[in-house]
Design a protein around this motif. Structure first.
Motif, PDB file in Angstrom:
ATOM      1  N   MET A  93       3.072 -10.509  -1.856  1.00  0.00           N
ATOM      2  CA  MET A  93       2.783 -11.239  -0.871  1.00  0.00           C
ATOM      3  C   MET A  93       2.117 -10.326   0.430  1.00  0.00           C
ATOM      4  N   THR A  94       2.283  -9.142   0.108  1.00  0.00           N
ATOM      5  CA  THR A  94       2.121  -8.160   0.893  1.00  0.00           C
ATOM      6  C   THR A  94       0.564  -7.630   0.269  1.00  0.00           C
ATOM      7  N   THR A  95       0.354  -7.596  -0.877  1.00  0.00           N
ATOM      8  CA  THR A  95      -1.064  -6.766  -1.507  1.00  0.00           C
ATOM      9  C   THR A  95      -1.701  -8.038  -2.636  1.00  0.00           C
ATOM     10  N   GLY A  96      -1.106  -8.998  -2.572  1.00  0.00           N
ATOM     11  CA  GLY A  96      -2.908  -9.859  -3.471  1.00  0.00           C
ATOM     12  C   GLY A  96      -1.737 -10.416  -4.339  1.00  0.00           C
ATOM     13  N   HIS A  97      -2.090 -10.886  -5.671  1.00  0.00           N
ATOM     14  CA  HIS A  97      -2.200 -10.883  -7.155  1.00  0.00           C
ATOM     15  C   HIS A  97      -3.140  -8.799  -7.678  1.00  0.00           C
ATOM     16  N   PHE A  98      -4.581  -9.097  -7.283  1.00  0.00           N
ATOM     17  CA  PHE A  98      -4.731  -7.711  -6.796  1.00  0.00           C
ATOM     18  C   PHE A  98      -6.343  -8.525  -5.602  1.00  0.00           C
ATOM     19  N   THR A  99      -6.657  -6.500  -5.436  1.00  0.00           N
ATOM     20  CA  THR A  99      -8.058  -6.695  -4.077  1.00  0.00           C
ATOM     21  C   THR A  99      -8.769  -6.042  -4.650  1.00  0.00           C
ATOM     22  N   ILE A 100      -9.475  -6.969  -3.836  1.00  0.00           N
ATOM     23  CA  ILE A 100     -11.349  -5.984  -3.822  1.00  0.00           C
ATOM     24  C   ILE A 100     -11.894  -5.147  -2.810  1.00  0.00           C
ATOM     25  N   ASP A 101     -12.046  -4.679  -3.460  1.00  0.00           N
ATOM     26  CA  ASP A 101     -12.573  -3.185  -2.678  1.00  0.00           C
ATOM     27  C   ASP A 101     -13.702  -1.953  -2.733  1.00  0.00           C
ATOM     28  N   THR A 102     -14.491  -2.107  -1.839  1.00  0.00           N
ATOM     29  CA  THR A 102     -15.745  -1.350  -1.788  1.00  0.00           C
ATOM     30  C   THR A 102     -15.570  -0.667  -1.260  1.00  0.00           C
ATOM     31  N   VAL A 103     -15.038   0.532  -1.464  1.00  0.00           N
ATOM     32  CA  VAL A 103     -14.449   1.592  -1.001  1.00  0.00           C
ATOM     33  C   VAL A 103     -15.600   2.784  -1.993  1.00  0.00           C
ATOM     34  N   PRO A 104     -16.001   3.744  -2.432  1.00  0.00           N
ATOM     35  CA  PRO A 104     -16.057   4.564  -3.593  1.00  0.00           C
ATOM     36  C   PRO A 104     -14.713   5.107  -3.561  1.00  0.00           C
ATOM     37  N   ASP A 105     -14.803   4.865  -5.136  1.00  0.00           N
ATOM     38  CA  ASP A 105     -13.452   5.314  -6.216  1.00  0.00           C
ATOM     39  C   ASP A 105     -13.542   7.111  -5.740  1.00  0.00           C
ATOM     40  N   SER A 106     -14.084   7.925  -5.792  1.00  0.00           N
ATOM     41  CA  SER A 106     -13.492   9.194  -4.605  1.00  0.00           C
ATOM     42  C   SER A 106     -13.027   8.649  -3.825  1.00  0.00           C
ATOM     43  N   LEU A 107     -13.122   8.373  -3.140  1.00  0.00           N
ATOM     44  CA  LEU A 107     -12.344   8.262  -1.458  1.00  0.00           C
ATOM     45  C   LEU A 107     -10.585   7.686  -2.428  1.00  0.00           C
ATOM     46  N   ARG A 108     -11.235   6.131  -2.818  1.00  0.00           N
ATOM     47  CA  ARG A 108      -9.037   5.849  -3.111  1.00  0.00           C
ATOM     48  C   ARG A 108      -8.649   6.641  -4.054  1.00  0.00           C
ATOM     49  N   HIS A 109      -9.104   7.141  -5.284  1.00  0.00           N
ATOM     50  CA  HIS A 109      -8.029   8.573  -5.644  1.00  0.00           C
ATOM     51  C   HIS A 109      -8.198   9.842  -5.106  1.00  0.00           C
ATOM     52  N   ASP A 110      -8.858   9.984  -3.904  1.00  0.00           N
ATOM     53  CA  ASP A 110      -7.935  11.317  -3.061  1.00  0.00           C
ATOM     54  C   ASP A 110      -7.449  11.503  -3.765  1.00  0.00           C
ATOM     55  N   PRO A 111      -6.535  12.990  -3.546  1.00  0.00           N
ATOM     56  CA  PRO A 111      -5.188  13.187  -3.449  1.00  0.00           C
ATOM     57  C   PRO A 111      -4.266  13.640  -2.053  1.00  0.00           C
ATOM     58  N   ARG A 112      -5.830  14.150  -1.586  1.00  0.00           N
ATOM     59  CA  ARG A 112      -4.967  14.154   0.062  1.00  0.00           C
ATOM     60  C   ARG A 112      -4.540  13.450   0.733  1.00  0.00           C
ATOM     61  N   LEU A 113      -4.810  11.515   0.721  1.00  0.00           N
ATOM     62  CA  LEU A 113      -4.847  10.539   1.465  1.00  0.00           C
ATOM     63  C   LEU A 113      -3.096   9.931  -0.089  1.00  0.00           C
ATOM     64  N   ASP A 114      -3.150  10.566  -0.834  1.00  0.00           N
ATOM     65  CA  ASP A 114      -2.234   9.754  -1.789  1.00  0.00           C
ATOM     66  C   ASP A 114      -2.076   8.250  -2.308  1.00  0.00           C
ATOM     67  N   LEU A 115      -3.546   7.380  -1.892  1.00  0.00           N
ATOM     68  CA  LEU A 115      -4.316   6.554  -2.418  1.00  0.00           C
ATOM     69  C   LEU A 115      -4.176   5.832  -4.338  1.00  0.00           C
ATOM     70  N   ASP A 116      -3.648   6.371  -4.725  1.00  0.00           N
ATOM     71  CA  ASP A 116      -4.142   6.978  -5.657  1.00  0.00           C
ATOM     72  C   ASP A 116      -3.296   5.642  -6.388  1.00  0.00           C
ATOM     73  N   LEU A 117      -2.637   4.439  -5.989  1.00  0.00           N
ATOM     74  CA  LEU A 117      -1.431   2.962  -5.928  1.00  0.00           C
ATOM     75  C   LEU A 117      -1.055   2.571  -7.356  1.00  0.00           C
ATOM     76  N   ASP A 118      -0.389   1.902  -7.307  1.00  0.00           N
ATOM     77  CA  ASP A 118      -0.400   1.245  -8.979  1.00  0.00           C
ATOM     78  C   ASP A 118      -0.102  -0.450  -8.043  1.00  0.00           C
ATOM     79  N   HIS A 119      -1.615  -0.552  -8.373  1.00  0.00           N
ATOM     80  CA  HIS A 119      -2.057  -2.028  -7.963  1.00  0.00           C
ATOM     81  C   HIS A 119      -3.550  -2.170  -8.781  1.00  0.00           C
ATOM     82  N   ARG A 120      -3.568  -3.353  -8.258  1.00  0.00           N
ATOM     83  CA  ARG A 120      -4.411  -3.875  -9.522  1.00  0.00           C
ATOM     84  C   ARG A 120      -6.017  -3.729  -8.384  1.00  0.00           C
ATOM     85  N   TYR A 121      -7.084  -2.437  -8.915  1.00  0.00           N
ATOM     86  CA  TYR A 121      -8.210  -3.036  -7.684  1.00  0.00           C
ATOM     87  C   TYR A 121      -9.176  -3.505  -8.403  1.00  0.00           C
TER      88      TYR A 121
END
Length: 422
Positions: A198-226
């Motif tokens: 309920m907090t994430t949805g079954h999946f997430t539609i995302d428009t940020v560049p992959d290089s931002l979503r996987h930026d190690p400084r942000l620890d955003l490489d999350l275990d979720h279906r994008y």
């Protein structure tokens, strides 16, 4: 399929959904948009069907009354706070603030009507933007697939992961979960039960560049279906003025501080540079300036430099490609539109994920950013001069634009959404 887009009445959040809504509709699916009555005209202006639910929220009135729209630190819970500065006490207290003053304030009035409509219309899929948990509640109540459509960097899931991780380390009698308690209570009224989806949805539609979503400084490489999706600019109905159809004679710099004119320059208890000071600093360069300022700021200008054009609004999707640089507050629409056109940016952030976007551009060499205490008219002028004079900024901005354009379009994404829903 029958598909509901659920969003509280924040126009810029809704606009991020429009290209996907039309892609699904053009693929033959039935699409409606459910929101509070205040957004109905904006929805129907896009040609989509509006379903007014509940009563209009009072989020902005409450924020102004508490001062959170004018202080240096306008949000009591900093979702972009560095990981090493996170503690259980900070996250616990943060969720105790976040749930009542944002989640409940914009969602509670929507829930009953939205659930009732879903029970009657029986959608196959509910798509909701990341604060409109009413969509998650309604989908869970009737047992259908639901997913988020992001208008931000996914700091919501990032912070949630840290909250759960640190919560597990606490003694059982000291744990709490305000978000789960609220969602569980709401969905429980219709016979449903809380689950973390309920907090994430079954999946997430995302428009940020992959290089931002996987930026190690942000620890955003999350275990979720994008599902990555190309950003398609949409900012409502607009008219291209005659002056914008003629190429500029000098490098053009656009200045826009968001739909409210709010920026880092206004969040220093009145000590930041005024719009007039910023305009003078930028206009001192050999450029043409297009400044989109709200009437409240335009009325305070005593004199306007000859190379400055003041406008209430110009369609950024048409303006940005004519610019050599864009100065703005870091909002998703402005940032993404400028990014997809490969134009260097100067970001003056003020809240939430805006500083994340600014730092990302700086790290990638495609722009510059500064914190509120660094903002002066002279600093802005110097930063713009760098963006114009150093060709690496334009080269790196073009590289990121290529990355953005390589993502699947909304139409490309339709088969994946159909598969995940069925």
């Amino acid at each position: 399929m029958r598909i509901i887009f659920a969003t509280y009445s924040e126009k810029t959040h809704f606009w991020s959904m429009v290209p996907l809504a039309w892609a699904l509709r053009n693929a033959g699916h039935e699409v409606v948009v459910a929101s509070q009555p205040a957004l109905a005209d904006a929805i129907t202006a896009t040609g989509l069907t509006a379903v007014p639910v509940g009563t209009d929220h009072r989020f902005h009135q409450v924020m102004r009354r508490t001062g959170r729209l004018t202080r240096d630190d306008p949000l009591p819970f900093d979702f972009a706070r560095p990981t090493e500065q996170l503690s259980w006490e900070y996250l616990r207290d943060g969720y105790r603030q976040f749930v009542p003053w944002w989640c409940r304030l914009v969602n509670d009035t929507m829930v009953d009507d939205l659930v009732g409509f879903c029970q009657r219309w029986r959608p196959d899929l509910v798509l909701w933007e990341p604060v409109s948990y009413a969509g998650s509640i309604a989908a869970t109540a009737i047992g259908v697939t639901h997913a988020r459509v992001m208008w931000s960097v996914d700091l919501f899931t990032r912070m949630r992961r840290h909250f759960l991780r640190l919560g597990e380390q606490q003694p059982a009698d000291q744990r709490c979960d305000p978000l789960a308690d609220w969602l569980g209570t709401r969905v429980g009224r219709y016979g449903g039960q809380f689950s973390e989806v309920m907090t994430t949805g079954h999946f997430t539609i995302d428009t940020v560049p992959d290089s931002l979503r996987h930026d190690p400084r942000l620890d955003l490489d999350l275990d979720h279906r994008y599902l990555p999706m190309r950003y398609i600019p949409y900012n409502g109905t607009s008219v291209v003025p005659p002056w914008l159809r003629t190429p500029p004679q000098r490098p053009r710099v656009a200045l826009t501080l968001g739909t409210s004119g709010s920026s880092a320059t206004e969040r220093q208890h009145g000590h930041g540079p005024s719009a007039a000071e910023i305009l003078r600093a930028v206009a001192a360069l050999p450029v043409e300036v297009v400044a989109m300022l709200p009437p409240s700021q335009r009325d305070q200008l005593e004199a306007v430099p000859d190379n400055v054009r003041l406008v209430d609004y110009a369609p950024l999707n048409v303006l940005a490609p004519t610019c050599a640089a864009v100065i703005h507050h870091g909002g998703n629409g402005t940032w993404s539109t400028t990014l997809v056109h490969g134009v260097p940016q100067l970001v003056l952030p003020n809240m939430f994920d805006l500083s994340v976007r600014g730092r990302y551009l700086a790290d990638q060499g495609a722009g510059l950013t500064m914190e509120s205490h660094e903002v002066t008219a002279a600093a802005i002028g110097s930063a713009v001069a760098r963006l114009l004079d150093e060709p690496d900024f334009a080269r790196n901005a073009a590289r990121l634009a290529d990355e953005m354009r390589a993502l699947p379009t909304p139409r490309d994404l339709v088969p994946q959404i159909e598969k995940l829903t069925s």
